[in-house]
Design a protein around this motif. Sequence first.
Motif, PDB file in Angstrom:
ATOM      1  N   ASN A 297       0.818  -1.214   0.000  1.00  0.00           N
ATOM      2  CA  ASN A 297       0.000   0.000   0.000  1.00  0.00           C
ATOM      3  C   ASN A 297       0.852   1.264   0.000  1.00  0.00           C
ATOM      4  N   GLU A 298       1.985   1.206   0.667  1.00  0.00           N
ATOM      5  CA  GLU A 298       2.909   2.344   0.592  1.00  0.00           C
ATOM      6  C   GLU A 298       3.397   2.533  -0.845  1.00  0.00           C
ATOM      7  N   GLY A 299       3.648   1.418  -1.545  1.00  0.00           N
ATOM      8  CA  GLY A 299       4.053   1.504  -2.939  1.00  0.00           C
ATOM      9  C   GLY A 299       2.990   2.176  -3.790  1.00  0.00           C
ATOM     10  N   TRP A 300       1.717   1.850  -3.541  1.00  0.00           N
ATOM     11  CA  TRP A 300       0.616   2.475  -4.273  1.00  0.00           C
ATOM     12  C   TRP A 300       0.588   3.983  -4.012  1.00  0.00           C
ATOM     13  N   ALA A 301       0.746   4.366  -2.750  1.00  0.00           N
ATOM     14  CA  ALA A 301       0.732   5.792  -2.404  1.00  0.00           C
ATOM     15  C   ALA A 301       1.891   6.530  -3.074  1.00  0.00           C
ATOM     16  N   TYR A 302       3.075   5.912  -3.066  1.00  0.00           N
ATOM     17  CA  TYR A 302       4.225   6.542  -3.726  1.00  0.00           C
ATOM     18  C   TYR A 302       3.994   6.665  -5.236  1.00  0.00           C
ATOM     19  N   GLY A 303       3.275   5.713  -5.822  1.00  0.00           N
ATOM     20  CA  GLY A 303       2.945   5.818  -7.236  1.00  0.00           C
ATOM     21  C   GLY A 303       2.085   7.033  -7.524  1.00  0.00           C
ATOM     22  N   MET A 304       1.136   7.318  -6.647  1.00  0.00           N
ATOM     23  CA  MET A 304       0.282   8.493  -6.823  1.00  0.00           C
ATOM     24  C   MET A 304       1.076   9.789  -6.673  1.00  0.00           C
ATOM     25  N   ASP A 350      -0.341   1.370 -12.137  1.00  0.00           N
ATOM     26  CA  ASP A 350      -1.423   2.202 -12.697  1.00  0.00           C
ATOM     27  C   ASP A 350      -1.266   3.654 -12.255  1.00  0.00           C
ATOM     28  N   ALA A 351      -0.912   3.839 -10.968  1.00  0.00           N
ATOM     29  CA  ALA A 351      -0.712   5.204 -10.471  1.00  0.00           C
ATOM     30  C   ALA A 351       0.439   5.880 -11.204  1.00  0.00           C
ATOM     31  N   LEU A 352       1.531   5.149 -11.430  1.00  0.00           N
ATOM     32  CA  LEU A 352       2.675   5.709 -12.167  1.00  0.00           C
ATOM     33  C   LEU A 352       2.336   5.957 -13.636  1.00  0.00           C
ATOM     34  N   ALA A 353       1.426   5.146 -14.189  1.00  0.00           N
ATOM     35  CA  ALA A 353       1.074   5.281 -15.603  1.00  0.00           C
ATOM     36  C   ALA A 353       0.372   6.598 -15.899  1.00  0.00           C
ATOM     37  N   GLU A 354      -0.205   7.213 -14.889  1.00  0.00           N
ATOM     38  CA  GLU A 354      -0.814   8.531 -15.106  1.00  0.00           C
ATOM     39  C   GLU A 354       0.256   9.556 -15.477  1.00  0.00           C
ATOM     40  N   PHE A 355       1.480   9.338 -15.011  1.00  0.00           N
ATOM     41  CA  PHE A 355       2.578  10.260 -15.296  1.00  0.00           C
ATOM     42  C   PHE A 355       3.429   9.790 -16.487  1.00  0.00           C
ATOM     43  N   ASN A 356       3.547   8.488 -16.653  1.00  0.00           N
ATOM     44  CA  ASN A 356       4.383   7.929 -17.721  1.00  0.00           C
ATOM     45  C   ASN A 356       3.686   6.696 -18.307  1.00  0.00           C
ATOM     46  N   PRO A 357       2.638   6.895 -19.132  1.00  0.00           N
ATOM     47  CA  PRO A 357       1.859   5.763 -19.634  1.00  0.00           C
ATOM     48  C   PRO A 357       2.650   4.825 -20.527  1.00  0.00           C
ATOM     49  N   ASP A 358       3.571   5.351 -21.329  1.00  0.00           N
ATOM     50  CA  ASP A 358       4.320   4.489 -22.242  1.00  0.00           C
ATOM     51  C   ASP A 358       5.095   3.411 -21.497  1.00  0.00           C
ATOM     52  N   LYS A 359       5.665   3.750 -20.365  1.00  0.00           N
ATOM     53  CA  LYS A 359       6.476   2.796 -19.615  1.00  0.00           C
ATOM     54  C   LYS A 359       5.634   1.918 -18.697  1.00  0.00           C
ATOM     55  N   TYR A 360       4.682   2.527 -17.978  1.00  0.00           N
ATOM     56  CA  TYR A 360       4.032   1.795 -16.891  1.00  0.00           C
ATOM     57  C   TYR A 360       2.673   1.192 -17.241  1.00  0.00           C
ATOM     58  N   ALA A 361       1.986   1.681 -18.274  1.00  0.00           N
ATOM     59  CA  ALA A 361       0.684   1.098 -18.618  1.00  0.00           C
ATOM     60  C   ALA A 361       0.801  -0.385 -18.985  1.00  0.00           C
ATOM     61  N   LEU A 426     -14.357   3.666 -11.506  1.00  0.00           N
ATOM     62  CA  LEU A 426     -14.565   3.631 -12.953  1.00  0.00           C
ATOM     63  C   LEU A 426     -14.255   4.969 -13.626  1.00  0.00           C
ATOM     64  N   ARG A 427     -14.099   6.009 -12.838  1.00  0.00           N
ATOM     65  CA  ARG A 427     -13.877   7.341 -13.404  1.00  0.00           C
ATOM     66  C   ARG A 427     -12.618   7.420 -14.271  1.00  0.00           C
ATOM     67  N   PRO A 428     -11.448   6.892 -13.838  1.00  0.00           N
ATOM     68  CA  PRO A 428     -10.265   6.959 -14.704  1.00  0.00           C
ATOM     69  C   PRO A 428     -10.477   6.282 -16.063  1.00  0.00           C
ATOM     70  N   LEU A 429     -11.236   5.174 -16.065  1.00  0.00           N
ATOM     71  CA  LEU A 429     -11.513   4.500 -17.331  1.00  0.00           C
ATOM     72  C   LEU A 429     -12.370   5.388 -18.228  1.00  0.00           C
ATOM     73  N   GLN A 430     -13.339   6.055 -17.641  1.00  0.00           N
ATOM     74  CA  GLN A 430     -14.176   6.984 -18.414  1.00  0.00           C
ATOM     75  C   GLN A 430     -13.335   8.098 -19.027  1.00  0.00           C
ATOM     76  N   LEU A 431     -12.418   8.655 -18.234  1.00  0.00           N
ATOM     77  CA  LEU A 431     -11.589   9.760 -18.717  1.00  0.00           C
ATOM     78  C   LEU A 431     -10.660   9.303 -19.844  1.00  0.00           C
ATOM     79  N   GLU A 432     -10.075   8.110 -19.706  1.00  0.00           N
ATOM     80  CA  GLU A 432      -9.187   7.601 -20.761  1.00  0.00           C
ATOM     81  C   GLU A 432      -9.971   7.309 -22.039  1.00  0.00           C
ATOM     82  N   ALA A 433     -11.155   6.717 -21.880  1.00  0.00           N
ATOM     83  CA  ALA A 433     -11.969   6.403 -23.056  1.00  0.00           C
ATOM     84  C   ALA A 433     -12.426   7.676 -23.766  1.00  0.00           C
ATOM     85  N   ALA A 434     -12.699   8.735 -22.992  1.00  0.00           N
ATOM     86  CA  ALA A 434     -13.172   9.995 -23.585  1.00  0.00           C
ATOM     87  C   ALA A 434     -12.103  10.679 -24.430  1.00  0.00           C
TER      88      ALA A 434
END
Length: 458
Positions: A297-304, A350-361, A426-434
Amino acid sequence: MSTIGSSGSLVTPDIWEEPEMREALASRDVSHIYKRLRRKGVSQRLIAASTGQSQSEVSEILKGRQVIAYEVLARIADGLGAPRGYMGLAYEGAAPNKAEAAARAAKAEEEENVKRRHFLTHAASVAMGGCVFGASDGDWFPTSVQTPAPTRIGMTDVQQVQAATKALRDLDYRYGGGTCRDAVVAQLSWAQQLLEADAKDHVRQKLLVSLADMHSLAGWTSFDTGLLDPARGHFGKALEYAKQAGDNSLAANVLYRMGRVYLHHQQPNEALKFFQLGQIAAQESGSSMAVAIMCANEGWAYGMLDRPDQVERMLGRTQDEFVRASKEKPDWVRFFDENDLHGMTGSAYDALAEFNPDKYAPMAVSETMKCNNGYESPMQRSHVFGMSLQATNHIRAGDLEEGVTVGRKALEYGANVSSARVPDRLRPLQLEAAKHPTHPDVRDLAEQIRRFRESRAV
């Protein structure tokens, strides 16, 4: 020796001489007086009949309602046969009227006989098809009162609390907090009364642990239904009981869940503070699995917070602790299996992918696929969360068709889950799809999610 009195007296006179009872009488703590009488085997109905109160009034006083009015205190003292002087009340030239108390008890018994006859008449009418719905319930209809708790408890009573918590947690895990939150709170209201019962020290310690666990579940289901203030209240009480019982593993559990509340509300710095406090408790408990959960969970928080170095460090430690963990686990960590390990790793990427999608998605897709493939179908809330992450990162990575396929499955599961967190997740999925308005299927997915989230808006 029996403590029940005779000749109209509620209890034997020596009861009023007990130090704890004398203290309650002197402070006019009627709630404590009634609780002491209940422990002596005196029923609420008999207390009510003797003091001229309704059973609902007695119930409220047992729950802590104060009695201040002098005339009511005097009537209670006289009805119970307690010396007025012990409560600092004047005798007013009259001794306690035992005949009146006996008469009230007889009247209460007569009223009960009438209610039984009326209920039998009603039952016969219903059984024979003569009852019209909406008609008056009659004087037999019960008032809202709390189920009486035992005056002395053993391990069997504690095990019943544990069994109820386990069954309700299973409902939450599968179908969301909205399916069971009220039941958890109601069960907790009853279970809290057990703290007033006589018990051996080891039983009371186990009771505190069980109540902490049930409060933690009440906090989690409150959070899952969008009730943030009640969630904090229950988590706070759970932490107090866990520490009072000396259960560091359970304290870590509570702190982990409190951190997840703040993580959900996009406050990673605050979440980290809870996870770090939980890390201390987890290490003191000696549970490697508890430590692994905190690290994940700390890893998730650091990703954000876009801290990939810290994410990798915490995920590495998560893996090490997970492998080191023995098969003997505290109850609360048993959910954290191989699937959840992949799910938490995917959440951090996923949290890191918001900043660097090419590498982390792509990394997030790989981990969430492993997680989702391992979940059993009844675990619908977990499926919604995992599939929404997977679909979001499929779209980020450019695999639009797979993103739509998985996203629609997430929506399908989400329709069957009673959780305020589902629309938020589900909100992040909506934003990416939009972001792909020219692709008809992706555009349609974004619109479907939008409508779903609006339908679930409070």
